[in-house]
Every structure is written in C-alpha cells, then in structure tokens.
Scaffold this motif. Sequence first.
Motif, PDB file in Angstrom:
ATOM      1  N   GLU A  81     -23.850  70.179   6.266  1.00 36.82           N
ATOM      2  CA  GLU A  81     -24.151  70.790   4.963  1.00 36.82           C
ATOM      3  C   GLU A  81     -24.807  72.161   5.076  1.00 36.82           C
ATOM      4  O   GLU A  81     -24.738  72.964   4.154  1.00 36.82           O
ATOM      5  CB  GLU A  81     -25.051  69.855   4.146  1.00 36.82           C
ATOM      6  CG  GLU A  81     -24.419  68.505   3.843  1.00 36.82           C
ATOM      7  CD  GLU A  81     -23.226  68.599   2.909  1.00 36.82           C
ATOM      8  OE1 GLU A  81     -23.201  69.487   2.035  1.00 36.82           O
ATOM      9  OE2 GLU A  81     -22.299  67.774   3.067  1.00 36.82           O
ATOM     10  N   ARG A  82     -25.448  72.455   6.205  1.00 42.13           N
ATOM     11  CA  ARG A  82     -26.108  73.763   6.370  1.00 42.13           C
ATOM     12  C   ARG A  82     -25.113  74.919   6.374  1.00 42.13           C
ATOM     13  O   ARG A  82     -25.485  76.059   6.154  1.00 42.13           O
ATOM     14  CB  ARG A  82     -26.915  73.793   7.670  1.00 42.13           C
ATOM     15  CG  ARG A  82     -28.102  72.864   7.667  1.00 42.13           C
ATOM     16  CD  ARG A  82     -28.747  72.820   9.009  1.00 42.13           C
ATOM     17  NE  ARG A  82     -27.861  72.157   9.963  1.00 42.13           N
ATOM     18  CZ  ARG A  82     -28.211  71.835  11.200  1.00 42.13           C
ATOM     19  NH1 ARG A  82     -29.410  72.134  11.642  1.00 42.13           N
ATOM     20  NH2 ARG A  82     -27.367  71.234  12.005  1.00 42.13           N
ATOM     21  N   TRP A  83     -23.840  74.616   6.680  1.00 44.48           N
ATOM     22  CA  TRP A  83     -22.868  75.681   6.884  1.00 44.48           C
ATOM     23  C   TRP A  83     -21.694  75.598   5.915  1.00 44.48           C
ATOM     24  O   TRP A  83     -20.644  76.189   6.166  1.00 44.48           O
ATOM     25  CB  TRP A  83     -22.357  75.638   8.319  1.00 44.48           C
ATOM     26  CG  TRP A  83     -23.479  75.566   9.283  1.00 44.48           C
ATOM     27  CD1 TRP A  83     -23.855  74.492  10.033  1.00 44.48           C
ATOM     28  CD2 TRP A  83     -24.425  76.592   9.570  1.00 44.48           C
ATOM     29  NE1 TRP A  83     -24.963  74.785  10.772  1.00 44.48           N
ATOM     30  CE2 TRP A  83     -25.340  76.076  10.511  1.00 44.48           C
ATOM     31  CE3 TRP A  83     -24.601  77.894   9.132  1.00 44.48           C
ATOM     32  CZ2 TRP A  83     -26.391  76.811  11.016  1.00 44.48           C
ATOM     33  CZ3 TRP A  83     -25.656  78.626   9.637  1.00 44.48           C
ATOM     34  CH2 TRP A  83     -26.530  78.087  10.561  1.00 44.48           C
ATOM     35  N   SER A  84     -21.841  74.883   4.806  1.00 39.65           N
ATOM     36  CA  SER A  84     -20.727  74.766   3.865  1.00 39.65           C
ATOM     37  C   SER A  84     -21.209  74.940   2.433  1.00 39.65           C
ATOM     38  O   SER A  84     -22.400  74.900   2.144  1.00 39.65           O
ATOM     39  CB  SER A  84     -20.040  73.400   4.027  1.00 39.65           C
ATOM     40  OG  SER A  84     -20.939  72.363   3.717  1.00 39.65           O
ATOM     41  N   GLY A  85     -20.265  75.149   1.523  1.00 43.90           N
ATOM     42  CA  GLY A  85     -20.587  75.327   0.115  1.00 43.90           C
ATOM     43  C   GLY A  85     -20.691  76.796  -0.263  1.00 43.90           C
ATOM     44  O   GLY A  85     -20.494  77.689   0.553  1.00 43.90           O
ATOM     45  N   LYS A  86     -20.999  77.046  -1.539  1.00 45.27           N
ATOM     46  CA  LYS A  86     -21.064  78.424  -2.040  1.00 45.27           C
ATOM     47  C   LYS A  86     -22.257  79.199  -1.504  1.00 45.27           C
ATOM     48  O   LYS A  86     -22.188  80.396  -1.295  1.00 45.27           O
ATOM     49  CB  LYS A  86     -21.087  78.429  -3.566  1.00 45.27           C
ATOM     50  CG  LYS A  86     -19.774  78.012  -4.179  1.00 45.27           C
ATOM     51  CD  LYS A  86     -19.777  78.183  -5.670  1.00 45.27           C
ATOM     52  CE  LYS A  86     -18.409  77.782  -6.203  1.00 45.27           C
ATOM     53  NZ  LYS A  86     -18.237  78.132  -7.587  1.00 45.27           N
ATOM     54  N   LYS A  87     -23.386  78.510  -1.314  1.00 48.63           N
ATOM     55  CA  LYS A  87     -24.586  79.161  -0.788  1.00 48.63           C
ATOM     56  C   LYS A  87     -25.158  78.317   0.342  1.00 48.63           C
ATOM     57  O   LYS A  87     -26.178  77.653   0.185  1.00 48.63           O
ATOM     58  CB  LYS A  87     -25.632  79.340  -1.884  1.00 48.63           C
ATOM     59  CG  LYS A  87     -25.258  80.353  -2.933  1.00 48.63           C
ATOM     60  CD  LYS A  87     -26.417  80.606  -3.864  1.00 48.63           C
ATOM     61  CE  LYS A  87     -26.035  81.694  -4.861  1.00 48.63           C
ATOM     62  NZ  LYS A  87     -27.150  82.008  -5.765  1.00 48.63           N
ATOM     63  N   PRO A  88     -24.499  78.349   1.510  1.00 54.32           N
ATOM     64  CA  PRO A  88     -25.014  77.525   2.620  1.00 54.32           C
ATOM     65  C   PRO A  88     -26.406  78.004   3.031  1.00 54.32           C
ATOM     66  O   PRO A  88     -26.684  79.199   3.047  1.00 54.32           O
ATOM     67  CB  PRO A  88     -23.995  77.733   3.723  1.00 54.32           C
ATOM     68  CG  PRO A  88     -23.274  78.982   3.377  1.00 54.32           C
ATOM     69  CD  PRO A  88     -23.339  79.123   1.888  1.00 54.32           C
ATOM     70  N   LYS A  89     -27.281  77.051   3.347  1.00 51.37           N
ATOM     71  CA  LYS A  89     -28.653  77.412   3.682  1.00 51.37           C
ATOM     72  C   LYS A  89     -28.825  77.854   5.123  1.00 51.37           C
ATOM     73  O   LYS A  89     -29.810  78.492   5.467  1.00 51.37           O
ATOM     74  CB  LYS A  89     -29.618  76.275   3.356  1.00 51.37           C
ATOM     75  CG  LYS A  89     -29.302  74.954   3.993  1.00 51.37           C
ATOM     76  CD  LYS A  89     -30.254  73.883   3.481  1.00 51.37           C
ATOM     77  CE  LYS A  89     -29.730  72.513   3.847  1.00 51.37           C
ATOM     78  NZ  LYS A  89     -30.504  71.447   3.285  1.00 51.37           N
ATOM     79  N   GLY A  90     -27.891  77.533   5.995  1.00 49.96           N
ATOM     80  CA  GLY A  90     -27.992  77.949   7.397  1.00 49.96           C
ATOM     81  C   GLY A  90     -29.171  77.272   8.084  1.00 49.96           C
ATOM     82  O   GLY A  90     -29.603  76.198   7.687  1.00 49.96           O
TER      83      GLY A  90
END
Length: 124
Positions: free
Chosen positions: A112-121
């Motif tokens: 989840e850190r690297w996917s979606g509209k605003k990934p949190k990294g």
Amino acid sequence: GTPNVYTVWSPLGNVSYEMGGLAICLGSHRFETLKQSYGSKDSDRDGLGHYTDDPLVITEKFGGQWATTQFQAGDVLIFGMFLMHCSLENTTNQYRISVDARYQSAYEKVDERWSGKKPKGHFK
C-alpha cells in the motif's frame, strides 16, 4: 505486499569496472537463514537500511560469490528480492546513471505504500 517482486536494473550508459556497476552475490537467494532473518524485515517497520557496508561480510558468513561485469547501455539485469546485491564504488569523475524498477504480478498483494493516487512511500 508480496515477496514475489522482481527488480529490473539497466544502465543508461556504458559502465566500466572503474565506474562501479551492480554486483550480485551468486546463490544468495537460497540463503534460508538470511531470508528468514534480514529477508523478513521491513525497512519502515523494523528501521532497517542496508545489510552491511562490506559485501564480504555476506560471503564470509553465508557463502556464495560476488559477481559483476562491465555493462553496456541497455543491458538488463533481472533478479528477485532475495538476491543480495550492491552497487560498487565509482572511482571515476563520470556519472553512472541507471534505471531501477520493480515488477510483480497483478494478482499478488500490493504494498500500500507504493500504490494509489497519493502513495505515502517510506514513513518519515
């Protein structure tokens, strides 16, 4: 995410031995003790960075052999996430530029850190 992630590394220019390309530890993806310890850690959750500054620590402790070569622009090296690898020292005054991308099956669990509209990294 999934442990079935593959790295694709490719130099954008020619890389001589002096420019310090990528080195891999042959057979390290089979070092079960290392996979169950360091390989099961997460950089954010467990506060990890890299394993060591001295790649010989790996071969002295677990075995294997380090390998590298001179690379030409457009070469491609593909490896799984459990293969120990490192970048060698660039002893020239030239830039060494490469591309490093990760791939996984669309059917595998996504980090989840690297996917979606605003990934949190990475966490800060």
